[in-house]
Design an enzyme around this catalytic site. Sequence first.
Site, PDB file in Angstrom:
ATOM      1  N   SER A   1      65.891  67.580  20.383  1.00 40.02           N
ATOM      2  CA  SER A   1      64.758  66.697  20.656  1.00 40.02           C
ATOM      3  C   SER A   1      64.658  66.400  22.153  1.00 40.02           C
ATOM      4  O   SER A   1      64.482  67.307  22.957  1.00 40.02           O
ATOM      5  CB  SER A   1      64.889  65.424  19.810  1.00 40.02           C
ATOM      6  OG  SER A   1      63.708  64.669  19.809  1.00 40.02           O
TER       7      SER A   1
ATOM      8  N   ASP B   1      58.857  69.400  10.446  1.00 34.03           N
ATOM      9  CA  ASP B   1      58.953  68.429  11.542  1.00 34.03           C
ATOM     10  C   ASP B   1      57.547  68.040  11.988  1.00 34.03           C
ATOM     11  O   ASP B   1      56.743  68.912  12.331  1.00 34.03           O
ATOM     12  CB  ASP B   1      59.727  69.049  12.708  1.00 34.03           C
ATOM     13  CG  ASP B   1      60.137  68.028  13.751  1.00 34.03           C
ATOM     14  OD1 ASP B   1      59.340  67.120  14.045  1.00 34.03           O
ATOM     15  OD2 ASP B   1      61.256  68.150  14.275  1.00 34.03           O
TER      16      ASP B   1
ATOM     17  N   HIS C   1      62.808  66.592  11.225  1.00 37.40           N
ATOM     18  CA  HIS C   1      63.295  66.364  12.585  1.00 37.40           C
ATOM     19  C   HIS C   1      64.772  65.973  12.548  1.00 37.40           C
ATOM     20  O   HIS C   1      65.142  64.798  12.666  1.00 37.40           O
ATOM     21  CB  HIS C   1      62.467  65.268  13.256  1.00 37.40           C
ATOM     22  CG  HIS C   1      62.679  65.193  14.741  1.00 37.40           C
ATOM     23  ND1 HIS C   1      62.262  66.183  15.609  1.00 37.40           N
ATOM     24  CD2 HIS C   1      63.276  64.249  15.515  1.00 37.40           C
ATOM     25  CE1 HIS C   1      62.573  65.849  16.847  1.00 37.40           C
ATOM     26  NE2 HIS C   1      63.206  64.681  16.811  1.00 37.40           N
TER      27      HIS C   1
END
EC number: 3.1.2.-
Length: 297
Positions: free
Chosen positions: A136, A240, A267
């Site tokens: 991320s 995601d 995610h």
Amino acid sequence: MPALDIASAPAAVYQQQLHLPRILCLHGGGTNARIFTAQCRALRRQLTDSYRLVFADAPFLSSAGPDVTSVYGEWGPFRSWVPVPAGVDISAWAAAGAASRIDIDVEAIDECIAAAIAQDDRAGATGDWVGLLGFSQGARVAASLLYRQQKQQRMGLTSWSRGRDRKRGATSSTNYRFAVLFAGRGPLLDLGFGSGSLAGSSAASSSASASVSGSESAGEEEEDGHLLSIPTIHVHGLRDPGLEMHRDLVRSCRPSSVRIVEWEGAHRMPITTKDVGAVVAELRHLAISRKYESLRC
């Protein structure tokens, strides 16, 4: 400055890995190195005999990231690679794209990375620093660090980490050959040339960005000079919500240098043997195709 966290890994394993090539791992926003070590447990298991994974802590305190408190609520403090305004929820802040509009504190990021490198050296590790791995926000920072290295190498500048490590008495230098990017959003962050580079030199002022020296022909450099051309493996969860932004990061990279792994997840880091095995297979393919003899998985 916070540094790496190896508390979640058995000491015996880390002693056995002292000679292995090292990958610097950058956690997502609103977590920390200890949490990311746990989140990467399946990946670490499959790479135990191939790489030493070192987990660095980000410089800035923040609120917990999405779904972090349900599992790791007692594992704070939580951290971010970019400063989050006080009292602001990091999840809503990131979703609104605010991270793209703030000034990045490059010095703070560099200090944390230097601390992690130096601490692992003091632990007795001797392997080359060969790659970056991030999730991320950490993936975005990892890709941006790789692009900064690419610009430095093209201009013949001293890499930041080598200069900083020398000041701290560390023996390591970094020449990252790849990055593994889990759910990383585009575009790349502007990290400049780093606090230890020759940003004020005539070479730096004469060229804004380019590909790694010697890796492409002159025509390719001219065409793709603004793209990241050091190899990257992009890992995308097909469920995601940020998938399109993750594909935007792919578009910041030279197509021939990109490998993509897709899995049926949201995610988070993949944990099943099948999904993690697909990532490890791409690392193996990269080592073979680039003739990185010391990196064979």
